[in-house]
Design an enzyme around this catalytic site. Structure first.
Site, short mmCIF file in Angstrom:
data_model
loop_
_atom_site.label_atom_id
_atom_site.label_comp_id
_atom_site.label_asym_id
_atom_site.label_seq_id
_atom_site.Cartn_x
_atom_site.Cartn_y
_atom_site.Cartn_z
N GLU A 133 -20.73 4.02 31.55
CA GLU A 133 -22.07 3.64 32.05
C GLU A 133 -22.48 2.21 31.71
O GLU A 133 -23.60 1.96 31.27
CB GLU A 133 -23.12 4.64 31.54
CG GLU A 133 -22.78 6.07 31.94
CD GLU A 133 -23.72 7.11 31.35
OE1 GLU A 133 -24.66 6.74 30.63
OE2 GLU A 133 -23.50 8.30 31.63
N ASN A 176 -16.11 5.15 33.39
CA ASN A 176 -16.84 6.34 33.86
C ASN A 176 -18.31 6.00 34.11
O ASN A 176 -18.96 5.36 33.27
CB ASN A 176 -16.73 7.40 32.75
CG ASN A 176 -17.29 8.76 33.14
OD1 ASN A 176 -17.02 9.25 34.25
ND2 ASN A 176 -18.05 9.38 32.27
N HIS A 211 -23.29 13.86 39.12
CA HIS A 211 -24.47 14.68 38.83
C HIS A 211 -25.30 14.70 40.11
O HIS A 211 -26.09 13.78 40.36
CB HIS A 211 -25.26 14.09 37.66
CG HIS A 211 -24.53 14.17 36.36
ND1 HIS A 211 -24.26 15.37 35.74
CD2 HIS A 211 -23.99 13.22 35.57
CE1 HIS A 211 -23.59 15.15 34.62
NE2 HIS A 211 -23.41 13.85 34.49
N GLU A 240 -18.04 14.86 35.68
CA GLU A 240 -19.20 15.55 35.11
C GLU A 240 -20.00 16.27 36.20
O GLU A 240 -21.23 16.20 36.24
CB GLU A 240 -20.12 14.54 34.39
CG GLU A 240 -19.44 13.70 33.35
CD GLU A 240 -20.37 12.78 32.58
OE1 GLU A 240 -21.61 12.94 32.67
OE2 GLU A 240 -19.86 11.89 31.87
N ASP A 242 -22.16 18.55 38.57
CA ASP A 242 -23.05 19.70 38.69
C ASP A 242 -23.88 19.50 39.96
O ASP A 242 -24.06 18.38 40.42
CB ASP A 242 -23.95 19.94 37.46
CG ASP A 242 -24.40 18.68 36.74
OD1 ASP A 242 -24.69 17.68 37.42
OD2 ASP A 242 -24.47 18.70 35.50
O1 G3I Z 1 -28.06 18.41 18.12
C1 G3I Z 1 -29.45 18.06 18.15
C2 G3I Z 1 -30.26 19.08 17.45
O2 G3I Z 1 -29.91 19.09 16.08
C3 G3I Z 1 -31.74 18.74 17.64
O3 G3I Z 1 -32.52 19.75 17.06
C4 G3I Z 1 -32.08 18.64 19.11
C5 G3I Z 1 -33.54 18.24 19.35
O4 G3I Z 1 -33.71 17.50 20.53
O5 G3I Z 1 -31.26 17.66 19.68
C6 G3I Z 1 -29.87 17.97 19.59
O6 G3I Z 1 -29.16 16.92 20.17
C7 G3I Z 1 -29.19 16.85 21.58
C8 G3I Z 1 -27.74 16.91 22.05
O7 G3I Z 1 -27.69 16.68 23.44
C9 G3I Z 1 -27.07 18.25 21.77
O8 G3I Z 1 -27.70 19.26 22.49
C10 G3I Z 1 -29.81 15.53 21.97
O9 G3I Z 1 -31.18 15.53 21.64
C11 G3I Z 1 -29.64 15.29 23.45
O10 G3I Z 1 -30.09 13.98 23.76
C12 G3I Z 1 -28.17 15.40 23.80
O11 G3I Z 1 -28.06 15.27 25.20
C13 G3I Z 1 -26.77 14.98 25.67
C14 G3I Z 1 -26.81 13.69 26.48
O12 G3I Z 1 -25.53 13.45 27.05
C15 G3I Z 1 -27.22 12.51 25.60
O13 G3I Z 1 -27.04 11.32 26.22
C16 G3I Z 1 -26.33 16.14 26.58
O14 G3I Z 1 -26.14 17.32 25.79
C17 G3I Z 1 -25.03 15.79 27.30
O15 G3I Z 1 -24.76 16.76 28.29
C18 G3I Z 1 -25.18 14.43 27.99
O16 G3I Z 1 -23.97 14.12 28.62
C19 G3I Z 1 -23.96 12.89 29.37
C20 G3I Z 1 -22.56 12.32 29.33
O17 G3I Z 1 -22.11 12.20 28.01
C21 G3I Z 1 -22.50 10.97 30.04
N1 G3I Z 1 -23.02 11.07 31.39
C22 G3I Z 1 -24.31 11.69 31.54
C23 G3I Z 1 -24.34 13.08 30.85
C24 G3I Z 1 -25.66 13.78 31.07
O18 G3I Z 1 -26.72 13.04 30.51
#
Ligand code: G3I
Length: 331
Positions: A133, A176, A211, A240, A242
């Site tokens: 990105e 990516n 996405h 990725e 969906d």
């Molecule tokens: O693990 C913590 C947890 O301890 C806490 O209590 C909670 C509170 O918000 O947050 C948890 O972390 C979250 C993490 O996902 C695990 O669930 C983060 O806040 C959240 O920001 C994070 O989001 C991830 C996101 O990337 C961050 O940029 C998504 O799961 C994940 O699916 C997403 O994946 C990205 C790809 O890597 C790149 N392309 C886009 C894609 C979707 O955004």
């Protein structure tokens, strides 16, 4: 006619079928993963903040568990991701005692992270998202500004690929990005990668995140994106995917299940998209979903709080949806 029970077997002559997993879904979706998928991506567990939360302290355990599961089940893996503006700890960009970090210091940190991570994980990794990105969505600026570009300069991308190539000459190295099918961003991604290729930077492929929603992007825009990227002579992966049942800005939060109309539309959309992917299968190495079943998706609560989503081909009970049946049915 062969009666196929598995998505990966149905697509054996076309491309790998992948899924993103996390600590929970690798357990809850175990049976679906074993039956239908031959590629895995860690949804978060291999990002910088997870693998090197503090300088020199590498935490590989969670990702190692995923790699073991994959190996035991003859599943390959994509590495995601090495250099990104997001989910990278602040220490990476900070100097000692508040001093400014120099370009060379950040390059050293980048090199050390890339080489340590890529040499730690051996098989079953066949591909890696080296840079994620980096392209700016809006306006005419090509690259987004980030600490990487500000401290190192725009050639941070070149260096990331060179370090990755030195570490693992045997895996395919990917750039990516998302909004990969929108005409403006598509051209920017194309220009960036074209310039890497022309300068012999060791890049092997472009990851199209995909996405998407029920109506957008238009199928013609998707086709043009695939053709444009493939014209660079690189491999492509859908990294990725969906299909959200909502358009991005739809603020509806009252649904506790997807409507029949949504599910019918989603099935037709998956059918159309997979038929396009099959058409271009010589360019596409893997099609990865950003999850497994509707039990869990990162799209729950994003970008609208309290909005549940149902973007996959398996439902909340892990049962095949009409979308699954459609993509399994072709001559
Ligand atoms: O693990 C913590 C947890 O301890 C806490 O209590 C909670 C509170 O918000 O947050 C948890 O972390 C979250 C993490 O996902 C695990 O669930 C983060 O806040 C959240 O920001 C994070 O989001 C991830 C996101 O990337 C961050 O940029 C998504 O799961 C994940 O699916 C997403 O994946 C990205 C790809 O890597 C790149 N392309 C886009 C894609 C979707 O955004």
């Amino acid at each position: 006619m062969t009666n196929y029970l598995s998505l990966k077997d149905r697509y054996a002559d076309y491309f790998r079928i992948g899924a993103a997993v996390n600590q929970e879904t690798i357990l809850t979706e175990e049976e679906l993963l074993k039956q239908h998928f031959n590629s895995l991506t860690a949804e978060n567990e291999m990002k910088f903040e997870h693998l090197q939360p503090k300088e020199g302290i590498f935490t590989f355990e969670k990702a190692d568990q995923m790699a073991s599961f994959a190996k035991e089940n003859q599943i390959e893996m994509r590495g995601h991701t090495l250099v990104w503006h997001n989910q990278t700890p602040q220490w990476v960009f900070e100097g000692n005692k508040g001093s400014l970090l120099t370009r060379q210091q950040l390059l050293n940190r980048m090199e050390s992270h890339i080489k340590t991570v890529m040499t730690h994980f051996k098989d079953p990794f066949y591909t890696w998202d080296v840079v994620n990105e980096a392209v700016e969505d809006r306006g005419s600026q090509l690259l987004r500004s980030s600490p990487w570009s500000t401290i190192i300069g725009d050639d941070f991308i070149d260096h990331a690929f060179y370090f990755a190539k030195e570490a693992r000459p045997d895996v395919k190295l990917y750039y990516n990005d998302y909004n990969e099918s929108s005409p403006v961003k598509r051209e920017k991604i194309y220009q960036l990668v074209k310039s890497l290729v022309e300068r012999d930077v060791p890049i092997d492929g472009i990851g199209l995140q995909c996405h998407w929603s029920l109506d957008t992007p238009a199928i013609d825009d998707i086709r043009q994106a695939i053709e444009r990227y493939a014209s660079l002579g690189l491999s492509l992966e859908i990294t990725e995917m969906d299909v959200s049942v909502f358009e991005f800005e739809n603020h509806r939060t009252d649904l506790t299940q997807a409507t029949k109309e949504m599910l019918d539309k989603q099935a037709a959309r998956y059918d159309q998209i997979f038929s396009l992917f099959r058409e271009y299968h010589q360019h596409i190495d893997t099609v990865t979903f950003w999850g497994v079943s509707d039990r869990y998706t990162w799209l729950n609560d994003f970008p609208v709080e309290n909005r549940k989503n149902w973007p996959f081909i398996f439902d909340e009970k892990g049962q095949a949806k009409e979308s699954f049946k459609k993509i399994m049915t072709f001559k």
